[in-house]
Design a protein around this motif. Structure first.
Motif, PDB file in Angstrom:
ATOM      1  N   SER A  43       8.448   5.651 -10.050  1.00 23.56           N
ATOM      2  CA  SER A  43      10.160   4.643 -10.135  1.00 23.56           C
ATOM      3  C   SER A  43       9.577   3.272 -10.189  1.00 23.56           C
ATOM      4  O   SER A  43      10.026   2.509 -10.389  1.00 23.56           O
ATOM      5  CB  SER A  43      10.804   5.409  -9.877  1.00 23.56           C
ATOM      6  N   ASN A  44       8.725   2.437  -8.663  1.00 23.31           N
ATOM      7  CA  ASN A  44       8.073   1.684  -8.571  1.00 23.31           C
ATOM      8  C   ASN A  44       6.810   1.217  -9.020  1.00 23.31           C
ATOM      9  O   ASN A  44       6.707   0.236  -8.607  1.00 23.31           O
ATOM     10  CB  ASN A  44       8.284   2.031  -7.025  1.00 23.31           C
ATOM     11  N   MET A  45       6.835   2.190  -9.868  1.00 24.08           N
ATOM     12  CA  MET A  45       5.742   0.961 -10.335  1.00 24.08           C
ATOM     13  C   MET A  45       5.699   0.779 -12.127  1.00 24.08           C
ATOM     14  O   MET A  45       6.181   0.884 -12.806  1.00 24.08           O
ATOM     15  CB  MET A  45       4.602   2.225 -11.114  1.00 24.08           C
ATOM     16  N   MET A  46       4.546  -1.062 -12.336  1.00 25.27           N
ATOM     17  CA  MET A  46       5.161  -1.491 -13.670  1.00 25.27           C
ATOM     18  C   MET A  46       4.324  -0.793 -14.806  1.00 25.27           C
ATOM     19  O   MET A  46       2.893  -0.153 -14.184  1.00 25.27           O
ATOM     20  CB  MET A  46       4.023  -2.877 -13.559  1.00 25.27           C
ATOM     21  N   PRO A  81       0.296  -3.160  -5.522  1.00 21.80           N
ATOM     22  CA  PRO A  81       1.274  -5.077  -5.626  1.00 21.80           C
ATOM     23  C   PRO A  81       0.796  -5.924  -4.393  1.00 21.80           C
ATOM     24  O   PRO A  81       1.713  -6.780  -4.825  1.00 21.80           O
ATOM     25  CB  PRO A  81       3.224  -4.082  -6.655  1.00 21.80           C
ATOM     26  N   PHE A  82       0.650  -4.977  -3.515  1.00 21.93           N
ATOM     27  CA  PHE A  82       0.921  -5.705  -2.152  1.00 21.93           C
ATOM     28  C   PHE A  82      -0.042  -6.828  -1.970  1.00 21.93           C
ATOM     29  O   PHE A  82       0.242  -7.880  -1.333  1.00 21.93           O
ATOM     30  CB  PHE A  82       0.124  -5.003  -1.389  1.00 21.93           C
ATOM     31  N   ARG A  83      -1.098  -6.873  -2.951  1.00 18.96           N
ATOM     32  CA  ARG A  83      -2.301  -8.405  -3.393  1.00 18.96           C
ATOM     33  C   ARG A  83      -1.485  -8.800  -4.173  1.00 18.96           C
ATOM     34  O   ARG A  83      -1.516 -10.848  -3.721  1.00 18.96           O
ATOM     35  CB  ARG A  83      -3.447  -7.112  -4.252  1.00 18.96           C
ATOM     36  N   ALA A  84      -0.130  -8.891  -5.643  1.00 19.29           N
ATOM     37  CA  ALA A  84       0.462  -9.503  -5.977  1.00 19.29           C
ATOM     38  C   ALA A  84       1.665  -9.840  -5.170  1.00 19.29           C
ATOM     39  O   ALA A  84       1.137 -11.520  -4.913  1.00 19.29           O
ATOM     40  CB  ALA A  84       1.166  -8.792  -6.929  1.00 19.29           C
TER      41      ALA A  84
END
Length: 915
Positions: free
Chosen positions: A34-37, A347-350
């Motif tokens: 659910s938390n994935m783009m 997403p942590f790299r973003a």
């Protein structure tokens, strides 16, 4: 100027294509989180031509970067038959287009090069279309656009052609050259538009003045905007960074078209490692490649335990991702880089890429709206902490070079950033980014009243005291020979001077290139000369070029190059840009001389057209035509004088070219006086060399109504009938030459009729006169002989009448030379200030050779026709003090003349006539 970040600048390119390419390996389908783009695809830039670039771009950060992108299956798949139909139609269309392209390649010697030469006409049209001073930057934009169109066309040509095609080498070089020129015009417009707009602002204002009127509630973002508005050095450095990033984006877009895409309904980071860990937990056996993997899936897991590692496939994807992210940041595409991280399941790299952003809280400012709604703040309020930690990570040798370079870019760690920057442009970009970051950080810490104690950055950060001058000095002193060689490229030298705003230095440098080598194709290519010339004109128009001599030398080289390329019709406009009229006359005359020498036979229509173009731009057409003729008719310093007037020398091809060059003075009746003067100069030389046929050809080129037109033009201008001294002397000289040529023609016609056209007696008539055996002939034969004799007598009478007429004509024409009025033949009737000019010396030599020659010819005619008494009259004419002809005769010439006169005197005595 719109504010752009001191760290990441440039615009994100919009996505125009969605590609779904097959996976390079099988992937385990994972459940959606659910938390994935959702997977989003990127446009696939073209990578095909990277191997075709020159060394400045073939080893950049974009090499080996296929852009890590994984996308889901989007849209409904077509049936197999529909797909086959589409592929067949598309393949046929592409095949036909490629066949047409190949036919073009085979027809042209150098594909695309001829079309690129259209830039010379395009630049001229642009230069004339935007002639107003306020349109100077529209002009630069048009230059950039024209070059960009050619770059696009050449790129498509190279892209479609088969690799290794023998005809593509020069097309590839030309594409790179025009790409450099396009980028140079882009830099010119960006920098000098800002510089001219800020001329009335103090770019050296103290920081206290910069921040005057700002309160403590002002955000970091607003303060940096103020800094950019007030500090021209930082603002222009940022413009250069934007320019370098746009260049990188262009190369990235043109060179990366084969991306590696992956299918999958959902994407997670390190999915192979996760799959191995799940399999191991479930007791499923794993291969040797999956041993010693990390036991946790947090972002720090690979770095926390060095004995543990990621799955080899994930490690490979990790490197590809980091390279792609850095490539996007190099292009100024931060949003693209962050989207790439999301699509890769990291997403942590973003989020890491967000830490550099300046904090801005719009709610801190006073608000007047009734609703008093709050807006969301942006940026990182703990930017100093993030920057300190990023600096430490840049020095962590456990991290990969790619990851350290990304962090170094964002926190201003120049030393860690440089290894990822192999080219001259990359190095310049890295230094300027570090310079801007240092200046912004320094001013923020000096001027912002933070409510807490900021983290102290290391001394190495503050020791990075960079200036534009020191950056270029560092690049020039690099130990990397490739980097130094790239910096010596002429386009990069121009760009360096532009960035440093050293216009005079640039003009001097470009002018020095004109004298290097004798081959423009190597040292100064035509497109480089075009750039130099239009840059010089641009600087003059904005009032930055202080040396007109340097600008003139560059324009002169460009004009001569246009003539060499056969673009003579473009030269007049640029010649008119020279400030001094004498330079304009000299240069355009030189161009027309080159045209005359290049063409075997230059038509009058072409001459008329070139002079008309000169007239259209305000050049002195008459002076130019005169200079052309003087140059082409130059016979050298010393003209060889042949004293024997009886000789005649043949006319050479060079003589014919000189004579044809007089046609430049026939284009306008107002140039008839110069036509007469230059034709006289040419004919004097031919007479001295006894090239009589050349004199006649020259004389025929002069229209018969020339003297009449000269009188009419002078009288219409001044109302006087007496011509000016120089024109009157030229008219008299022209009539003298005409008299001499007429005399020679008359003598030649008489000589031919007298010696070679006399009727010959038949053998029968000769025998009859001698009283031969006529008695033995029959009556018919005797009658026939009498008829022949009568016919011969009639022919003799006719011949004698013709000879008498020609004799009188020859005598009159020769006497016209000897008795030329008002001072004699080839003598001026007026005195000039300088009486020892080359013209007067030549006239004196001609008098000494032609007058005795005419006297001897006349004596020959008189003695041959038994007019001995007239020979004695000739003696009186020669000895007369009124004409003083004996003074121009040498002793040898007088001796020959006296010998003929003595023979005539003896003949008279023999005939019993009184002398």
């Amino acid at each position: 100027m719109e504010f752009q970040s001191p760290i990441i600048s440039g615009s994100d390119l919009s996505v125009t294509e969605r590609l779904n390419l097959p996976s390079r390996r099988m992937k385990l389908s994972l459940e959606k989180s659910s938390n994935m783009m959702g997977a989003v695809s990127l446009a696939s830039p073209n990578r095909h031509t990277m191997s075709l670039m020159s060394d400045d771009l073939s080893h950049t950060i974009f090499e080996g970067d296929p852009t890590f992108t994984r996308i889901g299956l989007a849209g409904q798949r077509k049936t197999l038959d529909e797909t086959r139909v589409d592929l067949t139609v598309n393949n046929l269309s592409r095949k036909k287009h490629k066949e047409e392209l190949m036919s073009i390649l085979l027809e042209e010697e150098v594909p695309g090069v001829e079309n690129a030469l259209e830039l010379f006409e395009s630049f001229l049209q642009t230069f004339q279309s935007y002639g107003a001073e306020h349109q100077v930057f529209n002009q630069c934009a048009e230059y950039e656009s024209k070059c960009g169109e050619q770059v696009t066309a050449l790129h498509k040509l190279i892209q479609m052609a088969p690799q290794g095609h023998s005809k593509l080498a020069q097309a590839q070089e030309l594409e790179q050259e025009l790409r450099f020129e396009r980028d140079t015009w882009r830099l010119v417009a960006s920098l000098y538009q800002d510089r001219l707009n800020s001329e009335f602002q103090d770019s050296e204002m103290e920081s206290e003045e910069i921040w005057s009127g700002l309160d403590d509630a002002t955000s970091e973002d607003d303060l940096v905007r103020q800094l950019y508005d007030k500090n021209a050095i930082i603002r222009q450095a940022q413009l250069v960074v934007d320019w370098l990033e746009q260049r990188a984006a262009d190369v990235y877009h043109d060179s990366h078209y084969s991306q590696a895409e992956f299918y999958g309904d959902a994407v997670t980071g390190w999915e192979n490692t996760l799959h191995s860990l799940i399999s191991k937990k479930r007791g499923i056996s794993t291969d040797n490649a999956e041993q010693n993997l990390v036991t946790q899936m947090d972002p720090d897991a690979p770095n926390r335990d060095q004995s543990r590692r990621l799955h080899p496939l994930d490690k490979e994807d990790e490197m590809r991702l980091l390279r792609s992210v850095f490539a996007r940041l190099r292009c100024g595409q931060l949003d693209e880089a962050q989207q790439l991280c999301f699509r890769a399941g990291q997403p942590f790299r973003a989020a890491i890429l967000e830490g550099w952003k300046l904090f801005h809280d719009p709610n801190m400012k006073s608000r007047t709206d009734v609703a008093n709604t709050k807006e969301s703040p942006s940026g990182n309020p703990y930017r100093d902490i993030w920057k300190t930690m990023s600096w430490k990570e840049c020095e962590n040798v456990q991290l990969s070079v790619e990851e350290r370079s990304i962090l170094a870019l964002l926190c201003g760690h120049l030393k860690a950033l440089l290894p990822a920057c192999p080219s001259w442009e990359d190095q310049l970009w890295a230094h300027l980014r570090a310079m801007i970051d240092h200046c912004v950080e320094k001013e923020l810490r000096r001027c912002v009243n933070y409510k807490r104690q900021l983290q102290v950055l290391p001394d190495e950060y503050w020791n990075q005291q960079l200036t534009v001058e020191s950056i270029f000095s560092t690049l020039a002193a690099s130990r990397d020979k490739t980097l130094v060689a790239q910096g010596r490229d002429q386009y990069r030298i121009i760009q360096r001077y532009l960035i440093m705003d050293d216009v005079d230095g640039l003009l001097e440098e470009m002018s020095s290139w004109l004298s290097k080598g004798d081959s423009w194709s190597v040292h100064l290519r035509p497109h480089m000369l075009r750039l130099m010339a239009h840059l010089a004109l641009f600087f003059r128009r904005i009032g930055r070029g202080s040396s007109e001599d340097l600008i003139g030398s560059i324009l002169e080289a460009y004009v001569l190059q246009l003539v060499n390329l056969g673009r003579t019709d473009l030269a007049a406009v640029y010649v008119a840009q020279l400030p001094l009229p004498e330079d304009q006359i000299r240069l355009y005359a030189q161009c027309l001389v080159m045209v005359e020498e290049q063409q075997e036979l230059c038509e009058d229509t072409e001459r008329q057209r070139l002079l008309y173009l000169a007239h259209q731009v305000g050049l002195d057409v008459n002076a130019i035509a005169k200079q052309v003729v003087i140059t082409l008719c130059n016979q050298g310093g010393n003209i060889q004088h042949i004293s024997d007037a009886s000789l005649q020398v043949a006319t050479s091809a060079e003589d014919e070219r000189r004579i044809r060059s007089l046609s430049w003075l026939l284009m306008d009746p107002s140039m008839r006086s110069q036509l007469l003067i230059q034709a006289n100069t040419l004919m004097r030389g031919y007479l001295l060399r006894r090239q009589i046929e050349a004199v006649k050809l020259t004389f025929k080129l002069i229209p018969p109504d020339t003297l009449k037109i000269l009188s009419e033009i002078w009288e219409s201008r001044t109302g006087l009938t007496d011509l000016p001294t120089e024109v009157a002397a030229a008219t008299r000289e022209y009539l003298s030459i005409q008299a001499y040529i007429d005399a020679l023609d008359a003598f030649q016609e008489w000589f031919t009729r007298f010696h070679h056209s006399k009727p010959k007696k038949t053998e029968a008539s000769v025998q009859q006169q001698r009283g031969g055996a006529s008695a033995q002939l029959s009556f018919t034969e005797n009658l026939l002989k009498e008829q022949h004799l009568k016919q011969h007598q009639v022919e003799m009478l006719r011949w004698q009448a013709a000879v008498d007429s020609l004799t009188e004509t020859a005598i009159d024409k020769l006497y016209n030379v000897l008795l030329f009025p008002d001072g004699g033949w080839m003598a001026d009737s007026v005195q000039f200030v300088d009486e020892n000019t080359p013209r007067q010396q030549q006239q004196q030599l001609l008098r000494q050779s032609c007058i005795p020659h005419a006297a001897l010819l006349l004596c020959n005619v008189l003695t041959s026709t038994h007019r001995h008494s007239q020979c004695l009259e000739l003696a009186n004419v020669v000895a007369s003090e009124q004409q003083s002809l004996y003074k121009v005769c040498s002793a040898e010439q007088l001796g020959q003349l006296t010998k003929h006169l003595r023979q005539a005197y003896v003949k008279l005595l023999d005939l019993g006539e009184s002398p």
